[in-house]
Design a protein around this motif. Structure first.
Motif, PDB file in Angstrom:
ATOM      1  N   PHE A  70       0.758  -1.241   0.002  1.00 34.18           N
ATOM      2  CA  PHE A  70       0.035   0.147  -0.106  1.00 34.18           C
ATOM      3  C   PHE A  70       0.918   1.386  -0.077  1.00 34.18           C
ATOM      4  O   PHE A  70       0.530   2.174  -0.740  1.00 34.18           O
ATOM      5  CB  PHE A  70      -0.850  -0.128   1.274  1.00 34.18           C
ATOM      6  N   ALA A  71       1.972   1.240   0.744  1.00 33.47           N
ATOM      7  CA  ALA A  71       2.829   2.199   1.069  1.00 33.47           C
ATOM      8  C   ALA A  71       3.588   2.536  -0.336  1.00 33.47           C
ATOM      9  O   ALA A  71       3.669   3.715  -0.703  1.00 33.47           O
ATOM     10  CB  ALA A  71       3.946   2.201   2.015  1.00 33.47           C
ATOM     11  N   LEU A 100       2.006   7.218   6.652  1.00 36.06           N
ATOM     12  CA  LEU A 100       0.981   6.588   7.540  1.00 36.06           C
ATOM     13  C   LEU A 100       1.058   4.817   7.418  1.00 36.06           C
ATOM     14  O   LEU A 100       1.160   4.315   8.327  1.00 36.06           O
ATOM     15  CB  LEU A 100      -0.550   6.927   7.184  1.00 36.06           C
ATOM     16  N   PHE A 101       0.922   4.518   6.031  1.00 35.56           N
ATOM     17  CA  PHE A 101       1.174   3.060   5.965  1.00 35.56           C
ATOM     18  C   PHE A 101       2.365   2.415   6.267  1.00 35.56           C
ATOM     19  O   PHE A 101       2.538   1.265   6.720  1.00 35.56           O
ATOM     20  CB  PHE A 101       0.613   2.879   4.583  1.00 35.56           C
ATOM     21  N   ILE A 109       3.636  -0.891   9.534  1.00 40.52           N
ATOM     22  CA  ILE A 109       4.495  -1.895   9.367  1.00 40.52           C
ATOM     23  C   ILE A 109       5.325  -2.014  10.573  1.00 40.52           C
ATOM     24  O   ILE A 109       5.426  -3.199  11.172  1.00 40.52           O
ATOM     25  CB  ILE A 109       5.660  -1.757   8.068  1.00 40.52           C
ATOM     26  N   VAL A 110       5.660  -1.033  11.286  1.00 40.73           N
ATOM     27  CA  VAL A 110       6.199  -1.021  12.608  1.00 40.73           C
ATOM     28  C   VAL A 110       5.254  -1.520  13.587  1.00 40.73           C
ATOM     29  O   VAL A 110       5.671  -2.248  14.527  1.00 40.73           O
ATOM     30  CB  VAL A 110       6.842   0.362  13.018  1.00 40.73           C
ATOM     31  N   MET A 111       3.873  -1.129  13.406  1.00 39.34           N
ATOM     32  CA  MET A 111       3.174  -1.359  14.689  1.00 39.34           C
ATOM     33  C   MET A 111       2.688  -2.882  14.604  1.00 39.34           C
ATOM     34  O   MET A 111       2.358  -3.343  15.709  1.00 39.34           O
ATOM     35  CB  MET A 111       2.035  -0.503  14.423  1.00 39.34           C
ATOM     36  N   VAL A 112       2.825  -3.516  13.332  1.00 42.55           N
ATOM     37  CA  VAL A 112       2.792  -4.852  13.168  1.00 42.55           C
ATOM     38  C   VAL A 112       3.150  -5.551  14.192  1.00 42.55           C
ATOM     39  O   VAL A 112       3.095  -6.683  14.682  1.00 42.55           O
ATOM     40  CB  VAL A 112       2.677  -5.378  11.863  1.00 42.55           C
ATOM     41  N   THR A 113       4.666  -5.263  14.510  1.00 33.29           N
ATOM     42  CA  THR A 113       5.547  -5.834  15.144  1.00 33.29           C
ATOM     43  C   THR A 113       5.123  -5.963  16.601  1.00 33.29           C
ATOM     44  O   THR A 113       5.666  -6.893  17.491  1.00 33.29           O
ATOM     45  CB  THR A 113       7.036  -5.147  15.236  1.00 33.29           C
ATOM     46  N   LEU A 114       4.248  -5.017  17.044  1.00 29.97           N
ATOM     47  CA  LEU A 114       3.606  -5.012  18.555  1.00 29.97           C
ATOM     48  C   LEU A 114       2.856  -5.952  18.840  1.00 29.97           C
ATOM     49  O   LEU A 114       2.332  -6.111  19.960  1.00 29.97           O
ATOM     50  CB  LEU A 114       3.341  -3.662  18.769  1.00 29.97           C
TER      51      LEU A 114
END
Length: 525
Positions: A354-355, A501-502, A506-511
């Protein structure tokens, strides 16, 4: 190990897949498709409705706004109503009512009637959407999620994407009435199948006595005015308009009462406890951002094609169809991947795609056409499907069956609110950045700029030779070029913001914790 899990999952999974449930589920999916499609199918043809009903541009916008406000109130409410009435009764009422409201919309003779009928249509149609998500995770065992989840993901994302295409075609080939008449035959069939085939649960009529009417009123005021403020804010210059100020006060008051009741009453109108589940909370957050991407880009592409390229609704629809095709062909792939890949990896791939698609759009010029938009649109279509399936599974896949009906309403609400918030931000940014770019570009076009003077003189001389007032035509033309360039630069700013934003997702998915109970495993948490 994987084979053993699959075999273990397959043995109890086969008996529930009976024909009645499958037919009922397909009918529900089709009902949801009609409900979501109806937002975008009309958005592409508002000009035709405006002309047909003799309405002003301010008034005709309410054909969309009234639908969205009503729908956004019904979506979270549907979980409670499904518990009280049962899925069968609620879905049948919704499908039948939606069909009837579509018929009324086609018979509207003035704008006031149309707005009222659209509000009824949106409210009743909104009840079909969460019911499908709830049914998918209630009646199918986890081993079948790789088939069911892509199907509802496809419908939820495909309908808004192909809406402008279908709407443009119908209003060109027939008349705007067909935007609504097209719902009637499928609506009757869906209503009949829903009534005769759905038997997933029993009604709990005793809950009527405990129903929180004050909570419902507060939620209606909160969500309705929130949707209104977001929809109309940019057109009315936000808080310089008294209606927006009143709407904001109503929204904050409604929100305060709604949240107070939601935690105080023993049977709240919407059960917010699902957010205590970490995966559901993250899934809802991702769904919110996907709403921004889904509805934001469905708005931005046609706006560029109409404003810069001068396309009509049918040409825009034909250009936009690429995303729909990409989604359609990616759905089965996403289904297969969901049973093999960690959902976090799938989401990461989807967000990255998407990004990349929005980043490619930052090279936009006034000459971009079908072929330049092809790869970004394919990336958008494929990435949406690759994200949607694991997001649905992460959010709803680990909840106990008792929680799912309420939770699916909240989950769908986040996507719609994401769309509303995204469109409000995108519209405001486009307006503000266009003004800034126009001012910046105008500074360079002065009588001290020899290139600008040469251009004005040569164009002016050309028009003089046709007996026109060359200098004033040349100034108008130059102003048009500056306006167009400032529009383009503001589009590029918005695409850049979406890329960031997108990328951050990707970083947030790791949380997220690795979701247990996925695909081949058990979902009985």
């Amino acid at each position: 190990m994987a084979t053993a899990a699959a075999t273990a999952g397959a043995l109890p999974a086969d008996p529930p897949m009976d024909k009645r449930k499958l037919i009922a589920f397909f009918a529900m999916v089709f009902g949801m498709f009609m409900s979501i499609l109806d937002i975008q199918i009309v958005s592409a043809s508002l000009a035709e409705i405006q002309a047909g009903l003799g309405a002003g541009s301010e008034e005709v916008a309410w054909v969309q706004t009234s639908y969205l406000i009503a729908e956004v109130i019904m979506i979270p409410l549907s979980g409670t109503l499904a518990r009280i009435l049962s899925t069968r009764v609620l879905f049948t009422i919704c499908a039948g009512g939606f069909t009837l409201a579509s018929m009324l919309c086609a018979t509207a003779t003035d704008i006031e009637q149309m707005i009222v009928y659209r509000a009824i249509q949106g409210f009743i149609g909104g009840g079909m959407i969460p019911s499908v998500f709830a049914a998918a995770f209630t009646i199918f065992p986890p081993s079948k999620r790789s088939i069911v989840s892509p199907m509802i993901g496809l419908v939820a994302t495909l309908a808004p994407t192909i809406g402008p295409t279908i709407g443009g075609y119908l209003s060109h080939a027939f008349s705007w009435h067909w935007l609504f008449l097209v719902n009637i035959v499928p609506g009757v069939i869906v209503t009949a199948v829903a009534w005769s085939m759905i038997d997933f649960d029993e009604p709990e009529m005793s809950l009527w006595k405990r129903f929180d009417w004050w909570g419902l009123l507060a939620m209606g005021l909160f969500l309705g005015s929130l949707e209104y403020v977001l929809e109309e804010g940019n057109n009315k210059d936000w808080f310089s308009d008294e209606h927006i100020v009143i709407g904001t006060v109503v929204m904050l008051t409604g929100a305060a009462v709604f949240f107070w009741r939601a935690f105080k009453v023993d049977f709240p109108v919407v059960d917010l406890k699902a957010f205590a589940n970490r995966n559901f909370a993250f899934g809802s957050l991702f769904s919110f951002v996907m709403g921004i991407g889904l509805y934001g880009l469905t708005y931005l592409y046609p706006l560029y094609l109409g404003r810069i390229r001068g396309y009509d609704s049918l040409m825009i629809g034909e250009t936009m169809f690429v995303s729909g095709l990409a989604m359609f062909f990616t759905a089965p792939v996403a289904g297969m991947l969901s049973s093999r890949l960690d959902p976090r990896v799938m989401m990461g791939i989807g967000f990255a795609g998407f990004a990349l698609g929005t980043w490619m759009m930052t090279g936009l010029t006034a000459d971009w056409d079908f072929y330049e938009l092809l790869i970004p649109q394919i990336l958008r279509g494929c990435s949406l499907m690759i994200c949607m399936v694991p997001i649905n599974n992460v959010a709803l896949g680990t909840l106990p069956p008792a929680r799912i009906r309420n939770a699916s309403g909240l989950f769908n609400l986040t996507r719609n609110l994401g769309g509303a918030v995204g469109l409000a931000i995108i519209n405001t940014l486009l307006t503000q950045r266009t003004d800034e770019h126009y001012a910046r570009l105008s500074e360079h076009i002065t009588f001290g700029n020899p290139a600008a003077l040469d251009w004005l003189n040569s164009v002016g001389a050309n028009y003089d030779s046709y007996g026109l007032d060359g200098s004033s035509v040349a100034v108008q033309k130059l102003s048009g070029i500056v306006t167009q360039q400032s529009w383009l630069m503001s589009f590029i700013d918005v695409f850049m913001l979406l890329t960031v934003l997108f990328g951050s997702l990707i970083v947030m998915v790791t949380l997220i914790a690795k979701p247990s109970g996925q695909a081949g495993g058990g979902g009985g948490h």
